[in-house]
Design a protein around this motif. Structure first.
Motif, PDB file in Angstrom:
ATOM      1  N   CYS A 278      40.258  35.788  45.214  1.00  0.00           N
ATOM      2  CA  CYS A 278      40.418  34.359  44.938  1.00  0.00           C
ATOM      3  C   CYS A 278      41.874  33.943  45.087  1.00  0.00           C
ATOM      4  O   CYS A 278      42.781  34.677  44.695  1.00  0.00           O
ATOM      5  N   GLU A 279      42.072  32.761  45.622  1.00  0.00           N
ATOM      6  CA  GLU A 279      43.405  32.165  45.701  1.00  0.00           C
ATOM      7  C   GLU A 279      43.618  31.296  44.461  1.00  0.00           C
ATOM      8  O   GLU A 279      42.788  30.448  44.141  1.00  0.00           O
ATOM      9  N   ILE A 280      44.718  31.502  43.749  1.00  0.00           N
ATOM     10  CA  ILE A 280      45.013  30.710  42.565  1.00  0.00           C
ATOM     11  C   ILE A 280      45.597  29.370  43.001  1.00  0.00           C
ATOM     12  O   ILE A 280      46.686  29.305  43.577  1.00  0.00           O
ATOM     13  N   VAL A 281      44.863  28.301  42.724  1.00  0.00           N
ATOM     14  CA  VAL A 281      45.323  26.953  43.069  1.00  0.00           C
ATOM     15  C   VAL A 281      46.224  26.407  41.964  1.00  0.00           C
ATOM     16  O   VAL A 281      47.223  25.725  42.227  1.00  0.00           O
ATOM     17  N   GLY A 282      45.890  26.700  40.723  1.00  0.00           N
ATOM     18  CA  GLY A 282      46.688  26.241  39.594  1.00  0.00           C
ATOM     19  C   GLY A 282      46.076  26.751  38.303  1.00  0.00           C
ATOM     20  O   GLY A 282      44.924  27.198  38.274  1.00  0.00           O
ATOM     21  N   ARG A 283      46.859  26.676  37.204  1.00  0.00           N
ATOM     22  CA  ARG A 283      46.336  27.141  35.923  1.00  0.00           C
ATOM     23  C   ARG A 283      47.108  26.507  34.779  1.00  0.00           C
ATOM     24  O   ARG A 283      48.221  26.016  34.947  1.00  0.00           O
ATOM     25  N   THR A 284      46.464  26.502  33.636  1.00  0.00           N
ATOM     26  CA  THR A 284      47.095  26.244  32.355  1.00  0.00           C
ATOM     27  C   THR A 284      46.715  27.426  31.467  1.00  0.00           C
ATOM     28  O   THR A 284      45.917  28.275  31.894  1.00  0.00           O
ATOM     29  N   ALA A 291      40.532  28.947  44.649  1.00  0.00           N
ATOM     30  CA  ALA A 291      39.865  28.609  45.906  1.00  0.00           C
ATOM     31  C   ALA A 291      39.287  29.890  46.494  1.00  0.00           C
ATOM     32  O   ALA A 291      39.917  30.960  46.423  1.00  0.00           O
ATOM     33  N   HIS A 292      38.093  29.769  47.043  1.00  0.00           N
ATOM     34  CA  HIS A 292      37.405  30.929  47.621  1.00  0.00           C
ATOM     35  C   HIS A 292      36.554  30.423  48.770  1.00  0.00           C
ATOM     36  O   HIS A 292      35.897  29.387  48.657  1.00  0.00           O
ATOM     37  N   ASP A 293      36.594  31.140  49.897  1.00  0.00           N
ATOM     38  CA  ASP A 293      35.862  30.674  51.076  1.00  0.00           C
ATOM     39  C   ASP A 293      34.365  30.628  50.852  1.00  0.00           C
ATOM     40  O   ASP A 293      33.651  29.887  51.530  1.00  0.00           O
ATOM     41  N   ASP A 294      33.869  31.417  49.920  1.00  0.00           N
ATOM     42  CA  ASP A 294      32.436  31.430  49.633  1.00  0.00           C
ATOM     43  C   ASP A 294      32.218  31.116  48.151  1.00  0.00           C
ATOM     44  O   ASP A 294      31.512  31.826  47.437  1.00  0.00           O
ATOM     45  N   ALA A 295      32.846  30.030  47.705  1.00  0.00           N
ATOM     46  CA  ALA A 295      32.802  29.685  46.282  1.00  0.00           C
ATOM     47  C   ALA A 295      31.382  29.414  45.804  1.00  0.00           C
ATOM     48  O   ALA A 295      31.026  29.750  44.671  1.00  0.00           O
ATOM     49  N   GLY A 296      30.553  28.821  46.653  1.00  0.00           N
ATOM     50  CA  GLY A 296      29.185  28.539  46.259  1.00  0.00           C
ATOM     51  C   GLY A 296      28.397  29.801  45.963  1.00  0.00           C
ATOM     52  O   GLY A 296      27.644  29.875  44.988  1.00  0.00           O
ATOM     53  N   THR A 297      28.576  30.822  46.795  1.00  0.00           N
ATOM     54  CA  THR A 297      27.900  32.094  46.572  1.00  0.00           C
ATOM     55  C   THR A 297      28.409  32.770  45.305  1.00  0.00           C
ATOM     56  O   THR A 297      27.633  33.359  44.536  1.00  0.00           O
ATOM     57  N   LEU A 298      29.721  32.692  45.094  1.00  0.00           N
ATOM     58  CA  LEU A 298      30.303  33.280  43.893  1.00  0.00           C
ATOM     59  C   LEU A 298      29.771  32.582  42.644  1.00  0.00           C
ATOM     60  O   LEU A 298      29.397  33.244  41.660  1.00  0.00           O
ATOM     61  N   ALA A 299      29.706  31.253  42.679  1.00  0.00           N
ATOM     62  CA  ALA A 299      29.171  30.516  41.533  1.00  0.00           C
ATOM     63  C   ALA A 299      27.710  30.870  41.292  1.00  0.00           C
ATOM     64  O   ALA A 299      27.252  30.951  40.142  1.00  0.00           O
ATOM     65  N   GLY A 331      33.606  41.646  29.844  1.00  0.00           N
ATOM     66  CA  GLY A 331      32.872  42.681  30.565  1.00  0.00           C
ATOM     67  C   GLY A 331      31.840  42.104  31.516  1.00  0.00           C
ATOM     68  O   GLY A 331      31.685  42.576  32.650  1.00  0.00           O
ATOM     69  N   ARG A 332      31.111  41.079  31.068  1.00  0.00           N
ATOM     70  CA  ARG A 332      30.110  40.464  31.947  1.00  0.00           C
ATOM     71  C   ARG A 332      30.764  39.769  33.135  1.00  0.00           C
ATOM     72  O   ARG A 332      30.255  39.816  34.267  1.00  0.00           O
ATOM     73  N   LEU A 333      31.915  39.124  32.899  1.00  0.00           N
ATOM     74  CA  LEU A 333      32.627  38.469  34.000  1.00  0.00           C
ATOM     75  C   LEU A 333      33.150  39.506  34.989  1.00  0.00           C
ATOM     76  O   LEU A 333      32.993  39.354  36.216  1.00  0.00           O
ATOM     77  N   GLU A 334      33.746  40.565  34.493  1.00  0.00           N
ATOM     78  CA  GLU A 334      34.285  41.600  35.374  1.00  0.00           C
ATOM     79  C   GLU A 334      33.182  42.261  36.196  1.00  0.00           C
ATOM     80  O   GLU A 334      33.387  42.600  37.368  1.00  0.00           O
ATOM     81  N   LYS A 335      32.010  42.423  35.613  1.00  0.00           N
ATOM     82  CA  LYS A 335      30.897  43.068  36.333  1.00  0.00           C
ATOM     83  C   LYS A 335      30.502  42.258  37.558  1.00  0.00           C
ATOM     84  O   LYS A 335      30.127  42.823  38.595  1.00  0.00           O
ATOM     85  N   VAL A 336      30.575  40.930  37.465  1.00  0.00           N
ATOM     86  CA  VAL A 336      30.240  40.084  38.613  1.00  0.00           C
ATOM     87  C   VAL A 336      31.386  40.036  39.604  1.00  0.00           C
ATOM     88  O   VAL A 336      31.168  40.117  40.825  1.00  0.00           O
ATOM     89  N   LEU A 337      32.602  39.935  39.125  1.00  0.00           N
ATOM     90  CA  LEU A 337      33.727  39.695  40.022  1.00  0.00           C
ATOM     91  C   LEU A 337      34.183  40.944  40.771  1.00  0.00           C
ATOM     92  O   LEU A 337      34.610  40.844  41.931  1.00  0.00           O
ATOM     93  N   ARG A 338      34.134  42.082  40.169  1.00  0.00           N
ATOM     94  CA  ARG A 338      34.673  43.263  40.812  1.00  0.00           C
ATOM     95  C   ARG A 338      34.037  43.581  42.156  1.00  0.00           C
ATOM     96  O   ARG A 338      34.733  43.869  43.124  1.00  0.00           O
ATOM     97  N   PRO A 339      32.697  43.493  42.291  1.00  0.00           N
ATOM     98  CA  PRO A 339      32.117  43.772  43.600  1.00  0.00           C
ATOM     99  C   PRO A 339      32.551  42.788  44.678  1.00  0.00           C
ATOM    100  O   PRO A 339      32.496  43.099  45.859  1.00  0.00           O
ATOM    101  N   GLN A 340      32.988  41.584  44.287  1.00  0.00           N
ATOM    102  CA  GLN A 340      33.362  40.588  45.291  1.00  0.00           C
ATOM    103  C   GLN A 340      34.571  41.042  46.102  1.00  0.00           C
ATOM    104  O   GLN A 340      34.772  40.592  47.216  1.00  0.00           O
ATOM    105  N   GLY A 341      35.400  41.906  45.524  1.00  0.00           N
ATOM    106  CA  GLY A 341      36.580  42.357  46.238  1.00  0.00           C
ATOM    107  C   GLY A 341      36.369  43.661  46.989  1.00  0.00           C
ATOM    108  O   GLY A 341      37.299  44.175  47.601  1.00  0.00           O
ATOM    109  N   GLN A 342      35.182  44.222  46.952  1.00  0.00           N
ATOM    110  CA  GLN A 342      34.939  45.519  47.590  1.00  0.00           C
ATOM    111  C   GLN A 342      34.455  45.336  49.009  1.00  0.00           C
ATOM    112  O   GLN A 342      33.869  44.312  49.349  1.00  0.00           O
TER     113      GLN A 342
END
Length: 342
Positions: A278-284, A291-299, A331-342
């Motif tokens: 993921c590209e960090i667009v901004g944060r607080t 931003a992610h090229d396949d944000a819909g699939t990730l969501a 833990g639940r968030l990491e379980k979904v996100l980690r495979p996205q970078g593999q």
């Protein structure tokens, strides 16, 4: 897999983050409990003190309202308590402000929280959503969310004061929504040196993790504050909210500890999101926009796992993530996100 737009009720066009009913309808087989990362609300809520049940049986007294105003005045750095207006949520004030001014040209610095533009249009104002401060033109009202939702952009106080001076010269008004500023250290708020033409909105529920309390504030010069109070009418905020709000706003130690916790959690979330491409667009300290090229699939993958994030139909590559709270949620968030970078 192609990216598809979110279903109604899962984005902020006519809807907003926090609509878990819509998420459950869309993902009926998602594991419970749902983890709502769509709202940018502190997951480490202020510990509500024990309340006397008799509070629910009486109307607010002037002493209750004065105690809250004094606590908010001190917390936000306002010059005097009669500049503070307490309301049942900042959203109430967002809808009220456009009714107090003559119909005219309004600029809203965008993209931002869509209810601002909607509220001014609803009251007959001509609203321009501008992407740059150079596009303000001759607007009689300017609305800025600072830090911005969803991009996290922060305008310096000096720039806001200059804008307020320009608007004052043409009998205009600057509205600054500081809903996410409590999580930040330093002097980013306009309140301590409030210009005469400025009205600042402050949210209680986001930083203190108690949105169900429905408490928010406007800070303005006393005559404007009096008009807002008159339009809200008597007993706008119930006694339990007045007492919890005063206790929380007076608790300096909790605020400092929680700011550190949120900053550490925000750094952890940013590392996790970068790790899955993921590209960090901004944060607080309370949310991260990516931003992610396949944000819909990730969501979609997150939704199927019972994790609700904020989508933006007008920016299909964007997703906004609030902070998980307990380690089980991480833990639940990491379980979904980690495979996205593999």
């Amino acid at each position: 897999m192609t990216t598809s737009p979110p279903e109604p009720g899962l984005h902020e066009g006519e809807f907003h983050g926090g609509d878990l009913d819509a998420a459950r309808r869309r993902f009926p087989n998602a594991p419970a409990p749902w983890i709502d990362l769509s709202t940018g609300i502190n997951p480490h809520a202020y510990p509500v003190p024990d309340l006397d049940t008799s509070l629910w049986g009486r109307l607010p007294q002037a002493s209750d309202e004065r105690a809250l105003a004094e606590a908010a005045c001190k917390r936000y750095g306002a010059a005097r308590p009669d500049m503070l207006v307490a309301a049942p949520g900042t959203q109430t004030l967002i809808q009220l402000l456009p009714r107090l001014l003559p119909q005219g040209d309004v600029a809203v610095l965008s993209p931002t929280y869509s209810e601002h533009a909607r509220a001014w249009r609803r009251e007959g104002h001509t609203v321009r959503e501008v992407s740059d401060l150079d596009e303000i033109g001759t607007a009689k009202a300017l609305v800025i969310v600072n830090p911005n939702n969803p991009t996290g952009r922060v305008l310096p106080v000096e720039r806001l004061r200059a804008l307020a001076a320009d608007l004052e010269a043409r009998d205009g008004v600057l509205v600054v929504d500081e809903a996410f500023i409590d999580a930040m250290e330093g002097s980013a708020s306009l309140v301590p040196q409030l210009p005469p033409s400025a009205i600042v909105l402050r949210s209680f529920g986001k930083m203190y993790g108690l949105p169900g309390l429905r408490l928010g504030f406007a800070v303005a010069r006393p005559e404007i504050a009096a008009r807002l109070r008159d339009n809200l009418g008597p007993w706008a905020v119930p006694v339990p909210a007045l007492q919890v709000g005063a206790a929380a706003l007076n608790d300096d130690a909790w605020l400092q500890r929680t700011r550190v916790t949120l900053e550490e959690s925000g750094d952890r979330l940013e590392r996790l999101l970068k790790g899955c491409g993921c590209e960090i667009v901004g944060r607080t300290p309370l949310f991260c926009l990516i931003a992610h090229d396949d944000a819909g699939t990730l969501a979609l993958a997150l939704g199927e796992a019972g994790l609700y994030v904020r989508q933006f139909p007008e920016h299909p590559r964007w997703l906004r993530f609030g902070l998980p709270g307990e380690e089980a949620a991480w833990g639940r968030l990491e379980k979904v996100l980690r495979p996205q970078g593999q």
